[in-house]
Scaffold this motif. Structure first.
Motif, mmCIF file in Angstrom:
data_model
loop_
_atom_site.group_PDB
_atom_site.id
_atom_site.type_symbol
_atom_site.label_atom_id
_atom_site.label_comp_id
_atom_site.label_asym_id
_atom_site.label_seq_id
_atom_site.Cartn_x
_atom_site.Cartn_y
_atom_site.Cartn_z
ATOM 1 N N THR A 234 47.160 33.654 34.922
ATOM 2 C CA THR A 234 47.491 34.762 35.693
ATOM 3 C C THR A 234 47.395 36.203 35.222
ATOM 4 O OG1 THR A 234 49.783 34.778 35.466
ATOM 5 C CG2 THR A 234 49.074 33.701 37.283
ATOM 6 N N HIS A 235 46.664 36.006 34.170
ATOM 7 C CA HIS A 235 46.273 37.226 33.076
ATOM 8 C C HIS A 235 45.473 38.184 33.874
ATOM 9 C CE1 HIS A 235 44.377 39.435 29.881
ATOM 10 N NE2 HIS A 235 45.460 39.414 29.062
ATOM 11 N N ARG A 236 45.947 39.452 33.510
ATOM 12 C CA ARG A 236 45.382 40.739 34.314
ATOM 13 C C ARG A 236 43.983 40.502 34.380
ATOM 14 N NH1 ARG A 236 45.942 46.448 34.047
ATOM 15 N NH2 ARG A 236 45.912 45.943 31.661
ATOM 16 N N ILE A 240 41.213 36.005 37.297
ATOM 17 C CA ILE A 240 40.415 35.951 38.333
ATOM 18 C C ILE A 240 39.399 34.957 37.794
ATOM 19 C CG2 ILE A 240 38.888 36.886 39.844
ATOM 20 C CD1 ILE A 240 40.746 39.012 40.421
ATOM 21 N N PHE A 328 49.024 33.098 44.650
ATOM 22 C CA PHE A 328 49.508 34.355 44.049
ATOM 23 C C PHE A 328 48.309 35.379 43.574
ATOM 24 C CE2 PHE A 328 52.311 37.165 41.982
ATOM 25 C CZ PHE A 328 51.948 37.269 40.506
ATOM 26 N N ILE A 329 47.118 34.853 43.131
ATOM 27 C CA ILE A 329 45.989 35.578 42.733
ATOM 28 C C ILE A 329 45.137 36.278 43.820
ATOM 29 C CG2 ILE A 329 43.997 35.338 41.476
ATOM 30 C CD1 ILE A 329 45.060 33.674 39.410
ATOM 31 N N ASP A 331 46.164 36.532 46.954
ATOM 32 C CA ASP A 331 46.784 37.046 48.237
ATOM 33 C C ASP A 331 46.559 38.529 48.517
ATOM 34 O OD1 ASP A 331 49.854 38.495 49.334
ATOM 35 O OD2 ASP A 331 48.993 36.746 50.237
ATOM 36 N N ARG A 332 46.347 39.385 47.602
ATOM 37 C CA ARG A 332 46.054 40.851 47.950
ATOM 38 C C ARG A 332 44.804 40.644 48.736
ATOM 39 N NH1 ARG A 332 45.593 46.229 44.781
ATOM 40 N NH2 ARG A 332 45.973 47.448 46.710
ATOM 41 N N GLY A 341 47.524 34.252 51.045
ATOM 42 C CA GLY A 341 47.280 33.900 49.803
ATOM 43 C C GLY A 341 46.988 32.188 49.809
#
Lengths: 637, 77
Positions: A234-236, A240, A328-329, A331-332, A341
């Motif tokens: 889940t690194h910034r 992705i 989590f990744i 959802d936005r 999500g």
């Protein structure tokens, strides 16, 4: 802190249990290892049914210990008994109404405080309880040590330590469950509160007090494996690309592995069909058996390998814990288009087959999100449409553009899906909200047995739901394509030409003619196009075999057959523009019967499958209209 | 010591929950998951797209959207 909590020493001697079945219920948080314990206890003796009136599966099983029969219900994983979601309502109502003899509460030792919340609620109900303190191995890695004896004394119930996936502690559990008769005191907790929120706060403060007495912590400076994994996954920046990579892999895996059984199934069914054709005399009965029944059953079975492998992939993603990270990744982005999500993976599955995709929407806890996702899944071009695209593109469009057109079709599907999701949010579901309060539990290595059981159960559920309806629909469509018989018209024609003439004069053919007017504005005012599209209602691949019949090639050519391709090209009706219009229509219009049935079963009502069928067909018509008329304006024919 | 709401915090911030504002199913859910006054928390990260937020409370990791976290008043160490 002043607790307004009373312990009622109700000596509830468990009634002397004769040799009848002991009814046990399994209750616990999600991700507490409940399923593993359930599998350990019941082994192969598991069944799946339905709670009356709802679409949640009821999992129940049996085991025998020291000559006593036990039946276990594996209630859905929940965090609390207060009815927030369907799962919680079911668990609560089961405990209250069905009154099991005994409840096994699976508690995650690495996460004790939150898990005890549910425990307290069960104790408040006064039902006999055995606590299973599971995942003690995980607790160790986080430096947590729990005094289970003290916990047992404080709460007044047996506490068994287990490590479910290593089958540690199972004997003690079985023994405790059978020995429960000898414990004749049961404390029924009574916590007084004015409203749910106050109750929650009071429960947690009681739990806090308990935990201070029973938990000892070691300072752990080393990061757990799970924490390290998350810092990468889940690194910034890396998160992705890795996520997209994993999604792509999942897909490739499912498709590649399912190809072999699919080919084998196809040829086996074809072989059976040939055998029957050779044995039976030509005529209506043979056609019914071969085209209707065998063709229909074959159609159902041909879905199965891809569905099975997609379910397998879902099980791995879920059990490993990555599923929640995927939500989590994404959802936005999902939220911006009116979804959730947790909608991402079901939508992705839709590119393979809509059936497991719709079934996968179960992990969406809010009904609004679930339906919104389900309505949009058919726009993800499923695998069955691929042969249709391939055939039409190869026959009519320049070879070099094939890839681009294909990609364009998929892209249009996705864009329309986004548009529709937003529209639904504004017009269908305005005012209903959902949330994203979600646990990110530690990663786990999935057990082979666990994922295979899930794959098998879900495949079976699909077959049960769809098989009868699909068979009925196949027979119906067969009937419409073969009646009225019009024997007089086919005198002197060879088999294939005869089939063509019969088709034109059958009910299906009549429908094709009826559809000419409505399909004219989108460039498809031709009875053969109408018949093919109508047949696609059964399953999208049927469009290809229907074209085969329409061009007198029998029903077995595939999209690769050069003869079918050249026959299509030879038909002066079709121009590239009309083919594009047809492609758009196939992309968007109503999903196959199997999918509509599953939508109906999953939403529990007929309203949504009808709505989906309706809006998609309408959308398809509009889309084709725009393309065709636009093309005419631009000077194409 | 600063007063703040959870959605405004950065990765690595630690502190204590002071208050959870509002009522309704989402708030009840937040509290039942253990986010209530007196609970210690740590902000672990934000999702790559910036939302949702992942926090550690009561020995486990919970994610929630910014819009939900804005209801949670905190005191940062």
């Amino acid at each position: 802190m002043n607790q307004v909590i009373q312990h009622e020493e109700s000596s509830r001697a468990l009634r002397a249990v004769p040799r009848y079945e002991r009814r046990v219920a399994l209750v616990g948080n999600p991700n507490s290892g409940k399923s593993t314990i359930y599998n350990n206890l019941t082994g192969a003796r598991q069944h799946v049914g339905n709670y009356p009136g709802v679409t949640v599966e009821k999992k129940y099983g049996f085991y025998n210990y020291k000559n006593q029969n036990y039946s276990i219900v594996d209630l859905p994983g929940t965090y609390s008994l207060s009815s927030d979601s369907l799962e919680e309502e079911i668990t609560n109502s089961y405990l209250l109404n069905e009154k099991p003899d005994l409840v096994i509460n699976i508690v995650d030792a690495s996460n004790l405080e939150r898990n005890l919340y549910l425990t307290l609620q069960i104790l408040e109900l006064g039902i006999p309880l055995v606590i299973v303190l599971n995942m003690s191995d995980v607790a160790k890695t986080t430096g947590v040590k729990i005094d289970s004896e003290k916990l047992s004394n404080i709460l007044g119930v047996p506490v068994i330590n287990t490590v479910g996936h290593k089958k540690v502690g199972m004997d003690e559990l079985l023994e405790a469950l059978s020995e429960y008769e000898t414990v004749n005191k049961n404390e029924s907790l009574k916590i007084h509160f004015e409203n749910e929120v106050e109750g929650a706060i009071k429960r947690y403060s009681y739990i806090s007090g308990i935990c201070q007495q029973i938990i000892t912590r070691e300072e752990k400076t080393k990061k757990t494996v799970s924490e390290i994994l998350d810092s990468v996954l889940t690194h910034r920046v890396l998160g992705i690309p890795i996520f997209l990579g994993i999604m792509w892999l999942t897909f490739q895996f499912s498709f590649t592995l399912s190809e072999i059984p699919m080919e084998w199934l196809d040829s086996s069914i074809g072989w059976i069909g040939n055998q029957v054709t050779n044995i039976m005399p030509a005529g209506l009965l043979r056609s019914l058996v071969v085209d209707g029944v065998i063709g229909g059953v074959g159609g159902i079975l041909s879905f199965v390998p891809i569905i099975m492998f997609l379910f397998l992939a879902i099980a791995v993603l879920e059990d490993s814990g990555y599923m929640s990270r995927a939500a989590f990744i994404s959802d936005r982005f999902m939220n911006k288009i009116g979804l959730h999500g947790k909608s991402f993976i079901p939508l992705l599955l839709g590119f393979g087959c809509g059936v497991p995709a719709v079934m996968a929407t179960r992990n969406l806890s809010s009904r609004r999100d679930r339906i919104a996702t389900i309505l949009v899944i058919p726009l993800m071009s499923c695998g069955a449409r691929l042969p249709v695209y391939t055939l039409l593109i190869a026959a009519f469009l320049p070879h070099a553009s094939a890839g681009h057109v294909m990609f364009g079709l998929y892209l249009i599907g996705v864009l329309v899906a986004i548009l529709m999701a937003k529209l639904f949010q504004s017009f269908l579901f305005s005012g209903e909200s959902s949330h994203f309060i979600m646990e990110l539990s530690p990663y786990k290595v999935p057990t082979l047995r666990g994922i295979l059981i899930q794959m098998w159960e879900k495949t079976r559920a699909y077959l049960k739901k769809a098989a009868t309806v699909l068979l009925a629909a196949s027979l119906l469509i067969w009937g419409m394509c073969n009646f009225p018989q019009s024997k007089e018209l086919t005198v002197g024609l060879d088999a294939n030409e005869a089939a063509n003439v019969r088709l034109e004069n059958s009910y299906a053919g009549k429908i094709g003619h009826l559809l000419e007017k409505p399909l004219a504005p989108i460039g498809l005012g031709y009875w053969k196009a109408g018949v093919a599209l109508f047949a696609g209602f059964a399953a999208k691949e049927v469009v290809v075999s229907t074209f085969g019949v329409l061009y007198s090639l029998g029903s077995s050519p595939t999209e690769e057959s050069p003869s079918l391709r050249s026959s299509l090209q030879g038909d002066t009706f079709f121009t590239p523009l009309k083919v594009v219009s047809l492609l758009i229509f196939v992309l968007l219009y109503l999903p196959c019967i199997a999918l509509l049935v599953v939508i109906g079963k999953e939403t529990g009502t007929l309203r949504w499958p009808f709505f989906a069928a309706g809006y998609l067909t309408f959308l398809a018509w509009i889309g084709s209209f725009i393309v065709y008329q636009g093309g005419l304006l631009l000077g194409y024919v | 010591m600063k007063k703040n709401s959870l959605d405004r915090l950065q990765t690595g911030d630690k502190g204590e929950i002071e208050n959870v504002i509002g009522n309704g199913p989402t708030i009840k859910r937040i509290i039942e998951m253990g986010v209530l006054p007196g609970t210690h928390f740590e902000v672990i990260r934000r999702a790559p797209l910036g939302d949702p937020i992942e926090i550690k409370i009561k020995d486990y990791n919970l994610s929630l959207r910014e819009s939900e976290a804005s209801n949670i008043q905190v005191r940062v160490d």
